[in-house]
Design a protein around this motif. Structure first.
Motif, short mmCIF file in Angstrom:
data_model
loop_
_atom_site.label_atom_id
_atom_site.label_comp_id
_atom_site.label_asym_id
_atom_site.label_seq_id
_atom_site.Cartn_x
_atom_site.Cartn_y
_atom_site.Cartn_z
N THR A 171 41.89 54.88 42.67
CA THR A 171 40.43 54.88 42.83
C THR A 171 39.82 53.62 42.24
O THR A 171 38.91 53.01 42.82
CB THR A 171 39.81 56.11 42.12
OG1 THR A 171 40.64 57.23 42.38
CG2 THR A 171 38.40 56.36 42.56
N GLU A 172 40.31 53.21 41.07
CA GLU A 172 39.78 52.00 40.43
C GLU A 172 40.08 50.77 41.29
O GLU A 172 39.23 49.88 41.45
CB GLU A 172 40.40 51.82 39.05
CG GLU A 172 39.90 52.80 38.00
CD GLU A 172 40.74 52.77 36.73
OE1 GLU A 172 40.24 53.22 35.70
OE2 GLU A 172 41.92 52.32 36.77
N ARG A 178 37.72 50.62 44.17
CA ARG A 178 36.37 50.19 43.75
C ARG A 178 36.36 48.69 43.48
O ARG A 178 35.41 47.98 43.84
CB ARG A 178 35.97 50.99 42.49
CG ARG A 178 34.62 50.59 41.98
CD ARG A 178 34.03 51.60 41.00
NE ARG A 178 32.82 51.06 40.42
CZ ARG A 178 32.69 50.66 39.16
NH1 ARG A 178 33.70 50.78 38.31
NH2 ARG A 178 31.55 50.16 38.73
N GLN A 209 36.53 46.85 46.85
CA GLN A 209 35.27 47.05 47.58
C GLN A 209 34.14 46.23 46.96
O GLN A 209 33.36 45.57 47.67
CB GLN A 209 34.93 48.56 47.54
CG GLN A 209 33.96 49.01 48.61
CD GLN A 209 34.35 48.53 50.02
OE1 GLN A 209 35.52 48.58 50.40
NE2 GLN A 209 33.39 48.01 50.77
N THR A 210 34.07 46.23 45.62
CA THR A 210 33.03 45.45 44.94
C THR A 210 33.19 43.96 45.25
O THR A 210 32.22 43.25 45.50
CB THR A 210 33.13 45.65 43.39
OG1 THR A 210 33.09 47.04 43.13
CG2 THR A 210 31.99 44.97 42.67
#
Ligand SMILES: NC(=O)c1ccc[n+]([C@@H]2O[C@H](COP(=O)([O-])OP(=O)(O)OC[C@H]3O[C@@H](n4cnc5c(N)ncnc54)[C@H](OP(=O)(O)O)[C@@H]3O)[C@@H](O)[C@H]2O)c1
Length: 305
Positions: free
Chosen positions: A29-30, A33, A36-37
């Motif tokens: 998940t990290e 993220r 994506q960021t």
């Protein structure tokens, strides 16, 4: 984010590359993220190497970005090969085999850029040339570069290799700035004048080879981060003062210092923290003054003769 042209190529790339050496410290998940960021902030140039996490970093990245043809066209992928256990290896066989494995792990058909990771004492430039020709004609690699190489090593490769060398990835930070300080201290009897790199900075500028500074926040060889570190009180005070003036973090100023150099470098960040990544990206909007740049240079202990 601001873009630059990579070397003599027509590639227009973000001025910061997102280094993926440490992304195996992230959960799925990290990692999603983080990637994506990066994309949302326009940081779509990712730096890999076959050895990062023993190959795991490339796999984690491909999963995190949900690699498919559509995504692939929106990003730049750079990876490196040539480091093996106990040896460096630029043989044709090793280069070709490494690229096939990189492509498998990244789940793509091609790399935008392949870098040779560390100079191989036993390099045969003709073999490298054969490998590059094969990679280029098969479409597996579009552009080529090197890492940690000095001017004569690049010239030696160029005798045989016909593709332009468009990038040279080198260790460079405010506290590891000998490549800059040796040019300021030419012919002086002090340690800063010692040429450890054969004037690689001037060579790259003269030949339009983009320098990609690696470990932009580390001092020594992965000894730690100089920011907020008691070992560098003067430097931190200076950076903090300038950061306050621009109303940004010290992280932003450390990258802005590299970007202010007229060589048009493309620093490779290593953070896996999204807030810090965004702080790095913010640096592309800041242009330090000459006075600020030199104040930071001196506060790090770099001398002027
Ligand atoms: N060509 C080569 O030989 C070579 C060698 C080494 C690396 N590289 C490339 O260069 C990239 C960057 O290297 P690196 O990871 O050593 O670079 P770095 O950006 O200097 O260091 C990043 C590390 O510092 C930590 N850190 C702590 N405080 C920080 C702050 N205020 N700002 C930024 N980072 C902070 C980060 O932790 P958090 O994650 O918690 O922020 C992370 O662990 C790698 O990912 C790789 O792509 C190339």
């Amino acid at each position: 984010m601001r873009t630059i042209k990579l070397g003599t190529s027509t590639l227009e790339v973000p001025v910061l590359a997102v280094g993926c050496m440490r992304i195996n410290s992230l959960s799925k998940t990290e990692a999603e993220r983080f990637v994506q960021t990066s994309l949302e902030a326009g940081a779509n140039f990712f730096d890999h190497a076959d050895i990062y996490g023993g190959g795991k970093c490339e796999e984690i990245f491909a999963d995190a970005i949900h690699m498919n043809d559509e995504i692939r066209e929106k990003i730049f992928l750079q990876s490196k090969c040539g480091i093996r256990q106990g040896q460096f290896d630029f043989s044709k066989e090793h280069i070709l085999e490494s690229v096939d494995k990189i492509l498998q792990r990244l789940r793509t058909d091609y790399l935008d850029i392949l870098l040779l990771h560390r100079p191989d004492a036993l390099v045969e430039p003709d073999e490298v040339a054969e490998a590059f020709d094969k990679l280029e004609s098969s479409g597996k690699v579009r552009h080529f570069g090197v890492s940690n190489q000095n001017p004569l090593q690049i010239q030696l490769l160029r005798k045989s290799v016909k593709q332009p060398i468009i990038a040279n990835q080198l260790q460079l930070s405010i506290t590891n700035a000998n490549m800059i300080s040796n040019g300021v201290n030419v012919n002086m009897v002090n340690d800063s004048s010692i040429h450890r790199d054969g004037s690689i900075l001037d060579f790259c500028r003269l030949n339009d080879i983009t320098i990609q500074p690696w470990s932009p926040f580390q001092y020594g060889f992965f000894e730690g981060v100089f920011l907020d570190n008691d070992k560098f009180p003067e430097l931190n005070a200076q950076i903090d003062e300038i950061a306050a003036k621009y109303d940004v973090s010290n992280t932003t100023i450390a990258i802005a210092w590299l970007l202010r150099h007229p060589a048009n470098m493309q620093p490779v960040t290593g953070t896996t923290n999204v807030e810090r990544l965004l702080d790095c990206i913010k640096a592309s909007e800041i242009r330090l003054t000459r006075e600020e740049w030199y104040a930071i240079y001196r506060a790090a202990g770099n001398i002027l003769p």
